[in-house]
Design an enzyme around this catalytic site. Structure first.
Site, PDB file in Angstrom:
ATOM      1  N   ASP A 111      -7.845  -4.817   0.654  1.00  0.00           N
ATOM      2  CA  ASP A 111      -8.811  -3.967  -0.025  1.00  0.00           C
ATOM      3  C   ASP A 111      -9.995  -3.861   0.915  1.00  0.00           C
ATOM      4  O   ASP A 111     -10.349  -4.816   1.619  1.00  0.00           O
ATOM      5  CB  ASP A 111      -9.237  -4.532  -1.385  1.00  0.00           C
ATOM      6  CG  ASP A 111      -9.850  -3.444  -2.277  1.00  0.00           C
ATOM      7  OD1 ASP A 111      -9.586  -2.238  -2.040  1.00  0.00           O
ATOM      8  OD2 ASP A 111     -10.592  -3.780  -3.211  1.00  0.00           O
ATOM      9  N   THR A 112     -10.548  -2.674   0.960  1.00  0.00           N
ATOM     10  CA  THR A 112     -11.633  -2.385   1.891  1.00  0.00           C
ATOM     11  C   THR A 112     -12.765  -1.721   1.137  1.00  0.00           C
ATOM     12  O   THR A 112     -12.531  -0.919   0.239  1.00  0.00           O
ATOM     13  CB  THR A 112     -11.136  -1.449   3.018  1.00  0.00           C
ATOM     14  OG1 THR A 112     -10.149  -2.139   3.771  1.00  0.00           O
ATOM     15  CG2 THR A 112     -12.271  -1.025   3.941  1.00  0.00           C
ATOM     16  N   ASP A 148     -14.948   7.304   7.289  1.00  0.00           N
ATOM     17  CA  ASP A 148     -15.024   7.283   8.753  1.00  0.00           C
ATOM     18  C   ASP A 148     -15.983   8.318   9.356  1.00  0.00           C
ATOM     19  O   ASP A 148     -16.675   8.014  10.329  1.00  0.00           O
ATOM     20  CB  ASP A 148     -13.635   7.439   9.372  1.00  0.00           C
ATOM     21  CG  ASP A 148     -12.773   6.186   9.217  1.00  0.00           C
ATOM     22  OD1 ASP A 148     -13.283   5.155   8.714  1.00  0.00           O
ATOM     23  OD2 ASP A 148     -11.591   6.230   9.612  1.00  0.00           O
ATOM     24  N   GLY A 191     -11.237   8.344   4.697  1.00  0.00           N
ATOM     25  CA  GLY A 191     -12.282   7.707   3.892  1.00  0.00           C
ATOM     26  C   GLY A 191     -13.668   8.036   4.403  1.00  0.00           C
ATOM     27  O   GLY A 191     -14.006   9.198   4.631  1.00  0.00           O
ATOM     28  N   ARG A 214     -10.597  -3.304   9.591  1.00  0.00           N
ATOM     29  CA  ARG A 214      -9.195  -3.549   9.268  1.00  0.00           C
ATOM     30  C   ARG A 214      -8.498  -4.206  10.459  1.00  0.00           C
ATOM     31  O   ARG A 214      -7.714  -5.134  10.308  1.00  0.00           O
ATOM     32  CB  ARG A 214      -8.494  -2.245   8.877  1.00  0.00           C
ATOM     33  CG  ARG A 214      -7.089  -2.448   8.341  1.00  0.00           C
ATOM     34  CD  ARG A 214      -6.518  -1.208   7.677  1.00  0.00           C
ATOM     35  NE  ARG A 214      -7.226  -0.938   6.431  1.00  0.00           N
ATOM     36  CZ  ARG A 214      -8.082   0.071   6.254  1.00  0.00           C
ATOM     37  NH1 ARG A 214      -8.320   0.928   7.211  1.00  0.00           N
ATOM     38  NH2 ARG A 214      -8.693   0.231   5.097  1.00  0.00           N
ATOM     39  N   ASN A 225      -2.269   6.496   5.685  1.00  0.00           N
ATOM     40  CA  ASN A 225      -3.238   6.277   6.766  1.00  0.00           C
ATOM     41  C   ASN A 225      -3.349   4.789   7.103  1.00  0.00           C
ATOM     42  O   ASN A 225      -3.376   4.399   8.265  1.00  0.00           O
ATOM     43  CB  ASN A 225      -4.613   6.827   6.379  1.00  0.00           C
ATOM     44  CG  ASN A 225      -4.607   8.331   6.245  1.00  0.00           C
ATOM     45  OD1 ASN A 225      -4.203   9.048   7.142  1.00  0.00           O
ATOM     46  ND2 ASN A 225      -5.030   8.824   5.085  1.00  0.00           N
ATOM     47  N   SER A 254       0.845  -1.196   0.000  1.00  0.00           N
ATOM     48  CA  SER A 254       0.000   0.000   0.000  1.00  0.00           C
ATOM     49  C   SER A 254       0.878   1.241   0.000  1.00  0.00           C
ATOM     50  O   SER A 254       1.964   1.244   0.572  1.00  0.00           O
ATOM     51  CB  SER A 254      -0.900   0.021   1.241  1.00  0.00           C
ATOM     52  OG  SER A 254      -1.679   1.191   1.255  1.00  0.00           O
ATOM     53  N   ASN A 255       0.384   2.284  -0.648  1.00  0.00           N
ATOM     54  CA  ASN A 255       1.022   3.599  -0.581  1.00  0.00           C
ATOM     55  C   ASN A 255       0.183   4.552   0.257  1.00  0.00           C
ATOM     56  O   ASN A 255       0.455   5.744   0.307  1.00  0.00           O
ATOM     57  CB  ASN A 255       1.213   4.182  -1.993  1.00  0.00           C
ATOM     58  CG  ASN A 255       2.436   3.596  -2.669  1.00  0.00           C
ATOM     59  OD1 ASN A 255       3.481   3.436  -2.049  1.00  0.00           O
ATOM     60  ND2 ASN A 255       2.304   3.256  -3.946  1.00  0.00           N
ATOM     61  N   ASN A 256      -0.866   4.027   0.893  1.00  0.00           N
ATOM     62  CA  ASN A 256      -1.769   4.852   1.692  1.00  0.00           C
ATOM     63  C   ASN A 256      -1.162   5.041   3.090  1.00  0.00           C
ATOM     64  O   ASN A 256      -1.126   4.105   3.881  1.00  0.00           O
ATOM     65  CB  ASN A 256      -3.138   4.174   1.782  1.00  0.00           C
ATOM     66  CG  ASN A 256      -4.164   5.000   2.530  1.00  0.00           C
ATOM     67  OD1 ASN A 256      -3.839   5.692   3.496  1.00  0.00           O
ATOM     68  ND2 ASN A 256      -5.402   4.909   2.106  1.00  0.00           N
TER      69      ASN A 256
END
Length: 191
Positions: free
Chosen positions: A68-69, A151, A149, A177, A11, A7-9
């Site tokens: 993936d979410t 939230d 996102g 998660r 958060n 991931s590059n996210n």
């Protein structure tokens, strides 16, 4: 143990690092020199997690996991689901995505929803999947400034606050998660 999180996210990286024990060192895509956007072209969350994990394993030869979410809203027949990040367009803007959800639910009584995270782990030539689901509802308006996102508009069952009103540690104790990562950690520590 050192493992790549595909991931590059930033958060997601922070959220998962909070959950991992000190015996597991998380390595990001940037750390291995992977700067490309890994395609997420599958039509399921499982499929996208597998695509990302396989990409890293095949191209870099490393053990890794990817997630993936999706937010799945009952009144919208499971939307945005696999399209959660780009629900309001390819610009992948969280505010636009939340606005679209709130607009589509404006006249809807059933606001039940669930957050689902699927993790695909590629370890020593084998693949394992872990799934975390948290049921809840979509609030009438955005509340809170933590998280990311969707939230600010998701309130988990049994909670009086949205995910964005919880601290990072509180969210780590109850999120989709977190549930998937706990399964991942249990598996990794049993190896």
């Amino acid at each position: 143990m050192k493992i790549v999180f595909a991931s590059n996210n930033p958060n997601k990286l922070k959220e998962i690092q909070l959950l991992l024990s000190e015996t597991i060192e998380l390595v990001s895509l940037a750390d291995i020199g992977c700067t490309e956007d890994i395609p997420e072209t599958a039509d399921t969350l499982e499929g996208n997690a597998i695509l990302k994990a396989n990409y890293v394993t095949e191209k870099y030869g490393l053990n890794c996991f990817a997630d993936d979410t999706g937010l799945e809203i009952n009144a919208l027949h499971g939307e945005p689901g696999v399209y959660s990040a780009r629900y309001a367009g390819e610009q992948k803007n969280a505010e636009d995505n939340m606005d679209k959800v709130l607009q589509r639910l404006a006249q809807v009584d059933d606001r039940s929803a669930q957050f689902k995270t699927v993790i695909a782990l590629n370890l020593s030539g084998k693949q394992h999947l872990f799934t975390g689901i948290v049921k809840g509802e979509i609030t009438q308006e955005k509340k809170g400034s933590n998280g990311f996102g969707y939230d600010p508009i998701f309130q988990a069952d049994g909670h009086q606050k949205t995910f964005a009103e919880l601290t990072a540690l509180e969210k780590a104790g109850c999120s989709h998660r977190a549930l998937a990562v706990q399964q991942l950690i249990k598996f990794l520590t049993s190896q």
